[in-house]
Design an enzyme around this catalytic site. Sequence first.
Site, PDB file in Angstrom:
ATOM      1  N   LYS A   1     -43.486 128.226   2.873  1.00 25.83           N
ATOM      2  CA  LYS A   1     -42.716 129.475   2.750  1.00 25.83           C
ATOM      3  C   LYS A   1     -41.378 129.330   3.476  1.00 25.83           C
ATOM      4  CE  LYS A   1     -45.135 131.345   6.769  1.00 25.83           C
ATOM      5  NZ  LYS A   1     -46.366 132.059   7.182  1.00 25.83           N
TER       6      LYS A   1
ATOM      7  N   ARG B   1     -52.528 143.234   9.600  1.00 24.13           N
ATOM      8  CA  ARG B   1     -51.322 143.069   8.782  1.00 24.13           C
ATOM      9  C   ARG B   1     -51.663 143.398   7.323  1.00 24.13           C
ATOM     10  NH1 ARG B   1     -47.812 137.515   8.915  1.00 24.13           N
ATOM     11  NH2 ARG B   1     -49.701 136.637   7.988  1.00 24.13           N
TER      12      ARG B   1
ATOM     13  N   HIS C   1     -56.309 135.443   8.414  1.00 21.83           N
ATOM     14  CA  HIS C   1     -55.279 134.799   9.226  1.00 21.83           C
ATOM     15  C   HIS C   1     -55.578 135.039  10.699  1.00 21.83           C
ATOM     16  CE1 HIS C   1     -51.572 132.763   9.827  1.00 21.83           C
ATOM     17  NE2 HIS C   1     -50.851 133.794  10.155  1.00 21.83           N
TER      18      HIS C   1
ATOM     19  N   ARG D   1     -54.495 125.862   6.319  1.00 23.03           N
ATOM     20  CA  ARG D   1     -53.130 126.193   5.886  1.00 23.03           C
ATOM     21  C   ARG D   1     -52.171 125.709   6.965  1.00 23.03           C
ATOM     22  NH1 ARG D   1     -55.767 131.138   5.393  1.00 23.03           N
ATOM     23  NH2 ARG D   1     -54.503 131.940   7.095  1.00 23.03           N
TER      24      ARG D   1
ATOM     25  N   TYR E   1     -13.369 134.121  21.623  1.00 24.52           N
ATOM     26  CA  TYR E   1     -13.410 135.585  21.503  1.00 24.52           C
ATOM     27  C   TYR E   1     -13.910 136.223  22.786  1.00 24.52           C
ATOM     28  CZ  TYR E   1     -13.081 135.309  16.361  1.00 24.52           C
ATOM     29  OH  TYR E   1     -12.688 135.095  15.074  1.00 24.52           O
TER      30      TYR E   1
ATOM     31  N   CYS F   1     -18.635 131.276  17.498  1.00 25.04           N
ATOM     32  CA  CYS F   1     -17.914 131.980  16.429  1.00 25.04           C
ATOM     33  C   CYS F   1     -18.726 131.891  15.138  1.00 25.04           C
ATOM     34  CB  CYS F   1     -16.547 131.357  16.196  1.00 25.04           C
ATOM     35  SG  CYS F   1     -15.571 131.078  17.672  1.00 25.04           S
ATOM     36  N   MET F   2     -18.200 132.490  14.064  1.00 24.98           N
ATOM     37  CA  MET F   2     -18.923 132.478  12.799  1.00 24.98           C
ATOM     38  C   MET F   2     -19.143 131.060  12.272  1.00 24.98           C
ATOM     39  SD  MET F   2     -18.080 134.443   9.227  1.00 24.98           S
ATOM     40  CE  MET F   2     -18.153 136.097   9.882  1.00 24.98           C
ATOM     41  N   ASP F   3     -18.109 130.214  12.398  1.00 26.51           N
ATOM     42  CA  ASP F   3     -18.181 128.875  11.807  1.00 26.51           C
ATOM     43  C   ASP F   3     -17.917 127.755  12.806  1.00 26.51           C
ATOM     44  OD1 ASP F   3     -18.093 130.359   9.231  1.00 26.51           O
ATOM     45  OD2 ASP F   3     -16.003 130.646   9.845  1.00 26.51           O
TER      46      ASP F   3
END
Length: 389
Positions: A43, A137, A167, A230, A274, A321-323
């Site tokens: 998953k 759950r 589970h 699993r 920043y 920062c973002m990138d």
Amino acid sequence: MEVKVNQPERRSWVEINLDQLRQNYNVYKNHLPADTKIMAVIKADAYGHGDHHVAKYLYSLGCRLFAVSNIDEAICLRESGLEGEILILGYSSPRFAKELVKFDLTQTLVSEEYANALSKTGYDVKCQFALDTGMNRIGLDCNDIDNVVETIKTYSKNLNLTGFFTHLCVADDSEDSSQKFTSNQISKFRIVANRLRNLKLPYVHCFNSAGGMFYIQNEGKDSPIKGIVRLGITLYGYAPDINNIIPNGIKPVLSWKSVVSMVKTVKTGETIGYGRTFKCDKPMTIATVTTGYADGFNRHLSNRGNLIVNGMKAPIVGRVCMDQTMIDVSSIPNVKMGDIVTIIGSDGEEETTADDMASLLGTISYEVLCNISKRVQRYYKSQGLLYTL
Ligand SMILES: *Cc1c(COP(=O)(O)O)cnc(C)c1O
């Protein structure tokens, strides 16, 4: 198409070591009872490792059982050509009954209400009941075992039922109370499985990575619940909990790398990034790295933790920062544009794991791994060769 590459010249990328994946699979399997099969939990894009490649590779090792979280993941895998059983662990709207059949998927029945809705669609969907043995759950409530047994018997007549599962929610914790709780979950499940032996359902399973390491060995010779584990996090080389001891030879499969885009000297009293949250108390050599929070490099790592350059650890300075992210390379000689930066993985003597990063962030390796964003290119390494899609 697969393309062979020497050195990824990317901005931010991960390398998935398939040889290590094979070793983890084999070592883990060797610790299980002889006839126990592995259902690979892939998953969330195989916990960030890339589900197509991971599934295909595991299939080549003999794995035929796979689990995903939702129908979109499942259909993508089928469309990529994956064979074998694919179990969807979570909810899919009954509206998708037709697609579930078309792609030969197995749907989890999250409740009796859901089973009823799915059976009313008239489609012959393969499905497995979730049983709730204490996690609260999804699943049929195992506080009333008679009712669970009757419900499964009933629906085995009007649905294409292939099994049931539960589970475990504290199998990775060694506290007495947690061990007691887990044993109790397993024993409720075993009682149901024993009472439903006559149905001869092929897929009856309750163990996750931790359960397969710490509990399955307690099952007796004829136990009806030890056919399948699993396997999720430990397949990728991590312990479910950082305090767990995992079998020797199981190691992280994923490394995350980036590069230095520029290096500069910053004067005493100047600030970095920043919000000006880092102030240089002496002249410093600062390198800018081409990975940021949009790549899944958590912004809470601002002014915390290190990246590895030229085999040495460089502290993160200022806000992520973002990138891009800045690091202090004052004590690392000759850092220059294009140098490889290791975010997760090892370089020389130094190593950072997803667990290290998770500890700084107050989370678990699972979250660090599956947060590595889709724009971070995945490369696959086998026998010294690096491939990409
Ligand atoms: C994610 C998941 C697993 C795998 O758990 P790990 O701790 O990663 O081994 C197994 N079963 C279910 C139902 C899950 O949701």
